[in-house]
Design an enzyme around this catalytic site. Structure first.
Site, short mmCIF file in Angstrom:
data_model
loop_
_atom_site.label_atom_id
_atom_site.label_comp_id
_atom_site.label_asym_id
_atom_site.label_seq_id
_atom_site.Cartn_x
_atom_site.Cartn_y
_atom_site.Cartn_z
N ARG A 170 61.74 55.93 0.88
CA ARG A 170 62.26 56.68 -0.61
C ARG A 170 62.51 56.00 -1.81
O ARG A 170 63.70 55.55 -1.33
CB ARG A 170 63.23 58.12 0.43
N LYS A 223 64.75 67.11 12.07
CA LYS A 223 66.15 68.22 12.49
C LYS A 223 65.83 69.32 11.81
O LYS A 223 65.99 70.20 12.19
CB LYS A 223 67.28 67.98 13.32
N ARG A 275 74.12 53.45 9.42
CA ARG A 275 73.63 54.68 9.80
C ARG A 275 73.61 54.78 11.23
O ARG A 275 73.99 55.97 12.66
CB ARG A 275 73.20 55.58 8.82
N ARG A 327 79.48 67.36 16.70
CA ARG A 327 78.97 66.06 16.21
C ARG A 327 79.71 65.22 16.05
O ARG A 327 79.16 63.98 17.33
CB ARG A 327 79.14 65.78 14.63
N ARG A 342 68.45 53.34 -3.72
CA ARG A 342 69.58 53.72 -3.12
C ARG A 342 69.92 52.69 -2.31
O ARG A 342 69.39 53.10 -1.63
CB ARG A 342 70.03 55.25 -3.03
#
Length: 221
Positions: free
Chosen positions: A127, A13, A173, A88, A162
């Site tokens: 990642r 986005k 999330r 949001r 992480r």
């Protein structure tokens, strides 16, 4: 043209919002940038936000609303913009609706970059990061893998993942995102503003999908 851009974490986005702003001549507002700017300028709203930011907490809706309202009421406010990361929540959306009505700046569209959770989890969980504080290089095993698996190209340190990049965390999330965004999209769908754009493909393909879906600009300035 006045747009809101939303999409799940990892959907690209931010990249697409920047492209739209550059190529269509829109001012790009991201929530983080607006908050940091208010803090840097020491505005009353920025001082309120600073305490939350320094404590590592989310800035409450009412403070974010006040920061956005202050920026768009300023004499140099832009008439053409794209909002990235705001609103949001339903509360933020209702505040923004009232502000835009007051300023006679109707929205043209709310763009939702639609990507299935599965590919997002794969993309984000690929990642890996170099923990060396003087390096901090990042890699993606799907799109930018290290030359030697698990080892940093730059300094030879063993790469780590992480907590934020672990599949279980990413699923949480995404769950939080959907819970808030579904209500937000329902609000804007009732206004006939939502445009769903497929978020699969390369950057230019997605960009062309977005541009093709855009409505004609509002006649207002």
């Amino acid at each position: 043209m006045r747009l809101i851009f939303t999409g799940p974490p990892g959907s690209g986005k931010g990249t697409q919002a920047k492209l739209l702003s550059q190529r269509l001549g829109l001012v790009h507002f991201s929530t983080g940038d607006i908050i940091r700017d208010a803090i840097a300028h020491g505005t009353p709203e920025g001082r309120r936000a600073q305490a939350y930011v320094h404590a590592g907490q989310l800035v409450p809706d009412d403070v974010v609303n006040d920061i956005v309202n202050s920026r768009l009421r300023a004499p140099d406010r832009p008439a053409r913009f794209i909002m990235d990361g705001y609103p949001r929540s339903l509360g933020q959306a209702e505040s923004f609706d009232a502000l835009l009505k007051e300023l006679n700046l109707p929205l043209d569209a709310v763009l939702f970059l639609n990507v299935d959770d599965g590919p997002l989890i794969d993309r984000l969980s690929a990642r890996w990061t170099c923990p060396n504080p003087t390096c901090k290089a990042t890699y993606n095993t799907l799109s930018k893998p290290p030359r030697r698996p698990g080892v940093c190209d730059e300094c030879g340190t063993a790469l780590v993942q992480r907590d934020d990049d672990r599949p279980a965390t990413i699923r949480r999330r995404l769950k939080v995102f959907h819970e808030g965004n579904d209500e937000l999209m329902a609000h804007y769908r009732r206004q006939g503003l939502v445009i769903d754009v497929p978020g699969a493909g390369d950057i230019e393909t997605i960009y062309q999908n977005i541009v093709s879906a855009l409505p004609r600009p509002s006649p207002n300035p």
